[in-house]
Design a protein around this motif. Sequence first.
Motif, PDB file in Angstrom:
ATOM      1  N   GLY A  58       0.822  -1.300   0.046  1.00  0.00           N
ATOM      2  CA  GLY A  58       0.124  -0.265   0.019  1.00  0.00           C
ATOM      3  C   GLY A  58       0.794   1.393  -0.117  1.00  0.00           C
ATOM      4  N   ALA A  59       2.076   1.304   0.305  1.00  0.00           N
ATOM      5  CA  ALA A  59       3.186   2.351  -0.008  1.00  0.00           C
ATOM      6  C   ALA A  59       2.939   3.031  -1.296  1.00  0.00           C
ATOM      7  CB  ALA A  59       4.348   2.100   0.363  1.00  0.00           C
ATOM      8  N   ALA A  60       2.863   2.402  -2.408  1.00  0.00           N
ATOM      9  CA  ALA A  60       2.889   3.124  -3.709  1.00  0.00           C
ATOM     10  C   ALA A  60       1.909   3.884  -3.935  1.00  0.00           C
ATOM     11  CB  ALA A  60       3.201   1.820  -4.674  1.00  0.00           C
ATOM     12  N   PRO A  61       0.585   3.393  -3.707  1.00  0.00           N
ATOM     13  CA  PRO A  61      -0.573   4.561  -3.935  1.00  0.00           C
ATOM     14  C   PRO A  61      -0.313   5.699  -3.061  1.00  0.00           C
ATOM     15  CG  PRO A  61      -1.473   2.140  -3.760  1.00  0.00           C
ATOM     16  CD  PRO A  61      -0.003   2.160  -3.289  1.00  0.00           C
ATOM     17  N   ARG A  62       0.093   5.632  -1.829  1.00  0.00           N
ATOM     18  CA  ARG A  62       0.302   6.804  -0.859  1.00  0.00           C
ATOM     19  C   ARG A  62       1.358   7.766  -1.557  1.00  0.00           C
ATOM     20  NH1 ARG A  62      -0.060   3.060   3.201  1.00  0.00           N
ATOM     21  NH2 ARG A  62       2.186   3.268   3.664  1.00  0.00           N
ATOM     22  N   LEU A  92       1.199  11.433  -2.543  1.00  0.00           N
ATOM     23  CA  LEU A  92       2.096  12.719  -2.032  1.00  0.00           C
ATOM     24  C   LEU A  92       2.735  13.333  -3.132  1.00  0.00           C
ATOM     25  CD1 LEU A  92       3.619  10.748   1.071  1.00  0.00           C
ATOM     26  CD2 LEU A  92       1.946  12.703   1.063  1.00  0.00           C
ATOM     27  N   LEU A  93       3.287  12.685  -4.189  1.00  0.00           N
ATOM     28  CA  LEU A  93       3.884  13.287  -5.348  1.00  0.00           C
ATOM     29  C   LEU A  93       2.797  14.363  -6.028  1.00  0.00           C
ATOM     30  CD1 LEU A  93       5.828  10.423  -6.960  1.00  0.00           C
ATOM     31  CD2 LEU A  93       6.763  12.474  -5.875  1.00  0.00           C
ATOM     32  N   ALA A  94       1.368  13.865  -6.302  1.00  0.00           N
ATOM     33  CA  ALA A  94       0.836  14.869  -6.813  1.00  0.00           C
ATOM     34  C   ALA A  94       0.418  16.104  -6.107  1.00  0.00           C
ATOM     35  CB  ALA A  94      -0.575  13.907  -7.166  1.00  0.00           C
ATOM     36  N   ALA A  95      -0.011  15.802  -5.029  1.00  0.00           N
ATOM     37  CA  ALA A  95      -0.095  17.135  -3.829  1.00  0.00           C
ATOM     38  C   ALA A  95       1.000  17.815  -3.830  1.00  0.00           C
ATOM     39  CB  ALA A  95      -0.597  16.311  -2.547  1.00  0.00           C
ATOM     40  N   GLY A  96       2.194  17.261  -3.858  1.00  0.00           N
ATOM     41  CA  GLY A  96       3.230  18.124  -3.654  1.00  0.00           C
ATOM     42  C   GLY A  96       3.533  18.739  -5.125  1.00  0.00           C
ATOM     43  N   TRP A  97       3.277  18.169  -6.126  1.00  0.00           N
ATOM     44  CA  TRP A  97       3.323  18.898  -7.558  1.00  0.00           C
ATOM     45  C   TRP A  97       2.455  20.227  -7.565  1.00  0.00           C
ATOM     46  CZ3 TRP A  97      -0.226  19.413 -11.601  1.00  0.00           C
ATOM     47  CH2 TRP A  97       0.441  19.867 -12.679  1.00  0.00           C
ATOM     48  N   VAL A  98       1.115  19.905  -7.042  1.00  0.00           N
ATOM     49  CA  VAL A  98       0.046  21.017  -7.112  1.00  0.00           C
ATOM     50  C   VAL A  98       0.380  22.267  -6.108  1.00  0.00           C
ATOM     51  CG1 VAL A  98      -2.274  21.450  -6.345  1.00  0.00           C
ATOM     52  CG2 VAL A  98      -1.770  19.630  -7.620  1.00  0.00           C
ATOM     53  N   ALA A  99       1.100  21.875  -5.007  1.00  0.00           N
ATOM     54  CA  ALA A  99       1.422  22.874  -4.109  1.00  0.00           C
ATOM     55  C   ALA A  99       2.719  23.593  -4.935  1.00  0.00           C
ATOM     56  CB  ALA A  99       2.187  22.191  -2.831  1.00  0.00           C
ATOM     57  N   GLN A 100       3.475  22.949  -5.561  1.00  0.00           N
ATOM     58  CA  GLN A 100       4.894  23.594  -5.997  1.00  0.00           C
ATOM     59  C   GLN A 100       4.117  24.585  -7.157  1.00  0.00           C
ATOM     60  OE1 GLN A 100       8.119  23.415  -5.817  1.00  0.00           O
ATOM     61  NE2 GLN A 100       8.400  21.814  -4.333  1.00  0.00           N
ATOM     62  N   VAL A 101       3.216  23.997  -8.011  1.00  0.00           N
ATOM     63  CA  VAL A 101       2.817  24.943  -9.155  1.00  0.00           C
ATOM     64  C   VAL A 101       1.822  26.250  -8.273  1.00  0.00           C
ATOM     65  CG1 VAL A 101       0.842  25.213 -10.797  1.00  0.00           C
ATOM     66  CG2 VAL A 101       2.140  23.040 -10.766  1.00  0.00           C
ATOM     67  N   ALA A 102       1.019  25.839  -7.133  1.00  0.00           N
ATOM     68  CA  ALA A 102       0.509  27.141  -6.706  1.00  0.00           C
ATOM     69  C   ALA A 102       1.559  28.049  -5.878  1.00  0.00           C
ATOM     70  CB  ALA A 102      -0.320  26.515  -5.472  1.00  0.00           C
ATOM     71  N   LEU A 103       2.418  27.715  -5.623  1.00  0.00           N
ATOM     72  CA  LEU A 103       3.726  28.608  -5.032  1.00  0.00           C
ATOM     73  C   LEU A 103       4.112  29.410  -6.073  1.00  0.00           C
ATOM     74  CD1 LEU A 103       5.676  29.585  -3.090  1.00  0.00           C
ATOM     75  CD2 LEU A 103       7.205  27.626  -3.550  1.00  0.00           C
ATOM     76  N   ARG A 104       4.487  28.751  -7.413  1.00  0.00           N
ATOM     77  CA  ARG A 104       4.964  29.571  -8.416  1.00  0.00           C
ATOM     78  C   ARG A 104       3.822  30.727  -8.889  1.00  0.00           C
ATOM     79  NH1 ARG A 104       7.763  25.303  -7.666  1.00  0.00           N
ATOM     80  NH2 ARG A 104       9.753  25.273  -8.454  1.00  0.00           N
ATOM     81  N   LEU A 105       2.508  30.311  -9.127  1.00  0.00           N
ATOM     82  CA  LEU A 105       1.678  31.332  -9.418  1.00  0.00           C
ATOM     83  C   LEU A 105       1.162  32.342  -8.391  1.00  0.00           C
ATOM     84  CD1 LEU A 105      -1.148  28.467 -10.836  1.00  0.00           C
ATOM     85  CD2 LEU A 105       0.673  29.836 -12.114  1.00  0.00           C
ATOM     86  N   ALA A 160       7.522  23.033 -11.774  1.00  0.00           N
ATOM     87  CA  ALA A 160       6.995  22.219 -10.639  1.00  0.00           C
ATOM     88  C   ALA A 160       7.426  20.865 -10.809  1.00  0.00           C
ATOM     89  CB  ALA A 160       5.800  22.667 -10.207  1.00  0.00           C
ATOM     90  N   SER A 161       7.390  20.460 -12.280  1.00  0.00           N
ATOM     91  CA  SER A 161       7.628  18.785 -12.388  1.00  0.00           C
ATOM     92  C   SER A 161       8.982  18.296 -12.008  1.00  0.00           C
ATOM     93  CB  SER A 161       7.341  18.650 -13.858  1.00  0.00           C
ATOM     94  OG  SER A 161       6.163  18.892 -14.289  1.00  0.00           O
ATOM     95  N   ALA A 162       9.993  19.237 -11.532  1.00  0.00           N
ATOM     96  CA  ALA A 162      11.096  18.799 -10.934  1.00  0.00           C
ATOM     97  C   ALA A 162      10.831  18.327  -9.850  1.00  0.00           C
ATOM     98  CB  ALA A 162      12.202  20.079 -10.873  1.00  0.00           C
ATOM     99  N   TYR A 163       9.996  18.418  -9.072  1.00  0.00           N
ATOM    100  CA  TYR A 163       9.669  17.503  -7.873  1.00  0.00           C
ATOM    101  C   TYR A 163       9.634  16.167  -7.860  1.00  0.00           C
ATOM    102  CZ  TYR A 163       6.894  15.774  -3.819  1.00  0.00           C
ATOM    103  OH  TYR A 163       6.621  14.816  -2.887  1.00  0.00           O
ATOM    104  N   ALA A 190      10.872  14.077   0.881  1.00  0.00           N
ATOM    105  CA  ALA A 190      11.149  15.112   1.644  1.00  0.00           C
ATOM    106  C   ALA A 190      12.261  16.119   0.868  1.00  0.00           C
ATOM    107  CB  ALA A 190      11.458  15.144   3.079  1.00  0.00           C
ATOM    108  N   LEU A 191      13.227  15.471   0.470  1.00  0.00           N
ATOM    109  CA  LEU A 191      14.531  16.223  -0.094  1.00  0.00           C
ATOM    110  C   LEU A 191      14.095  16.478  -1.312  1.00  0.00           C
ATOM    111  CD1 LEU A 191      17.224  17.225  -0.171  1.00  0.00           C
ATOM    112  CD2 LEU A 191      17.962  14.806  -0.540  1.00  0.00           C
ATOM    113  N   ALA A 192      13.265  16.063  -2.383  1.00  0.00           N
ATOM    114  CA  ALA A 192      12.989  16.315  -3.557  1.00  0.00           C
ATOM    115  C   ALA A 192      12.031  17.489  -3.658  1.00  0.00           C
ATOM    116  CB  ALA A 192      12.334  15.070  -4.453  1.00  0.00           C
ATOM    117  N   PHE A 193      10.948  17.532  -2.584  1.00  0.00           N
ATOM    118  CA  PHE A 193      10.206  18.611  -2.448  1.00  0.00           C
ATOM    119  C   PHE A 193      10.795  19.811  -1.970  1.00  0.00           C
ATOM    120  CE2 PHE A 193       7.202  21.070  -0.551  1.00  0.00           C
ATOM    121  CZ  PHE A 193       6.159  21.388  -1.199  1.00  0.00           C
ATOM    122  N   THR A 194      11.813  19.771  -1.254  1.00  0.00           N
ATOM    123  CA  THR A 194      12.688  20.961  -0.706  1.00  0.00           C
ATOM    124  C   THR A 194      13.601  21.341  -1.770  1.00  0.00           C
ATOM    125  OG1 THR A 194      12.628  20.011   1.452  1.00  0.00           O
ATOM    126  CG2 THR A 194      14.282  21.987   0.821  1.00  0.00           C
ATOM    127  N   ALA A 195      14.227  20.407  -2.532  1.00  0.00           N
ATOM    128  CA  ALA A 195      14.985  20.965  -3.717  1.00  0.00           C
ATOM    129  C   ALA A 195      14.142  21.635  -4.733  1.00  0.00           C
ATOM    130  CB  ALA A 195      15.847  19.830  -4.255  1.00  0.00           C
TER     131      ALA A 195
END
Length: 592
Positions: A13-17, A21-34, A107-110, A129-134
């Motif tokens: 069950g780890a893979a779906p989570r 998390l990747l999708a939510a983090g990507w949306v957050a990265q896009v929102a930050l840039r907008l 944002a796709s860099a995440y 965590a590290l990919a999102f921060t970078a």
Amino acid sequence: MLRTPAPPVPRSGAAPRVRWLLAAGWVAQVALRLWLNRYHGAPVANPDETGYLLAARWLAGGAGADLSGSTFYQAGYALLLVPIFWLTSDPGLAYRLAVGVGAVAAASAYPVAYVLLRRLRVGRRAALALAFTAGSSPSLLVFSGFALADAVLPVVVLGWLVALHDLVAGGPLRRRVAAGAAAGGLAAYAMAVHLRGTVIVAVCLLVLVALWRRLPRAALIATLVSAVAGAVAGDALNGALRAALYPGGPRDLSGLLVERLTSLEGQAWALSGAAGQLWYLVAGTWGLAGVGLAGAAALLTRRSAPFVPRVLAGALLTLTLGIAYASSAALPDEHRVGNFAYGRYLACVAVAWTLVGMLVLLRARRLPAARASAAGHAQAGAGRASAAGRAQAGAGRASVAGRGLSGAGWLSVVRHVVAAAGLLAVTGGVVAWYAGDRLHRHAFIAFDFPEVIFLTQRPGSLDLVAASLSALALLACLAGAALARRPAVLATAVLGLIQMAFVVHLAPAPPAPGPDWLPAPSPPGRVAVEAGVKWNVWVPLSYRVWWTGIERFRGTPPEGVCTAVVPQEAGPPPAGWTVTGARHGWVTWSRC
């Protein structure tokens, strides 16, 4: 970049989570840039932004322009903007949508960075965590707010590194063939985006030549075919764009490049400029690129180091040095401070070096434990999963996960930090020695120095010493966190705080109201610009006038033209023409 054990088997069950998390983090990265770019409504980095936008509009079937004599802005990035001009012809709306495309791309860099970290055997939680921060690094925040190729190149480089890893790491033949095709295709696309991509193609081919005996023939052929086919297609597209928008030819820098490469003075310019770019790369990543460069160099000198990390380290190091040298050699002297210390050309590798620098800090302190873990894996394999082998491998993993710290670990971290400081001092010293007082006499353009201004809080000048010391202070904080009991958590948190501080620094204020500085012709009449009008007026005006291509003339405006833009000193208009606007050195005449 150091020897590490294989990651543990993932829980059910780890893979779906992770995907969520990747999708939510990507949306957050896009929102930050907008949010950061909410006030960007028109091109400001001219002529670069305008060149790419005009290329996209022409590729979409809209009006072109005559940019003869300007730098050639290639079609690879403009292809991403073509759908925008199918949806709207309004230049303001189209530009805001282009900024949105940049936000999505950067944002796709995440998720791509996450995949790369997992390939390098970083644990799932730490990689997230590290990919999102970078992903919120300055090189991915600043340029995503403009219609520039720099918004997509960092993601292309990260994807190319992932594909290169899969190509050389072994595994099923089908996977290696697909990875080779992806590596060659991404390199070719980068070549169609910017001349920096030519260096990526060259490095990709060097890797194939160096490893041709170790790679399956099918994977070699797939890489070569995708690279060559993509390069040919990109060259054809760029040729068509060049003929349409640069009928008189683009700005030719080949003569300058040859002169630089064949003279001592030219070599001094190229090498000092490359040193300035490396200085900026290290300072603009808070010293992490310096740690990464030192770690990569050390890895290449150790024959016992793992094969795949050595290939990636060599490829990334060669790519970085190649871009720094080639771009500096071809850069004309524009009497600006950015000629001597510049971060934009190496921004495409800055995120990769940020990741490598963090990995070196987190793993260098555990080098003895990592080696013990590798020995445990070897024993486990030799004993066919014997109980002793499994126990030793597990002990190695626990050590790498990181509670204990040996004296050799402390020393390893300190050595890498000192190496980064030395690189910063040497490259900064070369810049100061070669540029001399030109660092103060030449124009300081704030757009060229976003990270340096953050480090020094001086928006009007370059202070090499202050920027270097500030970067080293931040690196010391990161290194201290890497030596703590929970290094991955603390070091990533410290990096996140630094990135957050930069976001606050970058946050824009509402623009001051004021009159438009460009002429405002009305559709659908023809528009012409006199040859004496400066480029910083007629180039952005070529994008503003969306319904027709701007014409150029000397003397009397051509017959049938409705609006003519002339220099302010042109005098009264001819009979039948009326002055309809004047500002910033231009005057508009109208007769429609």
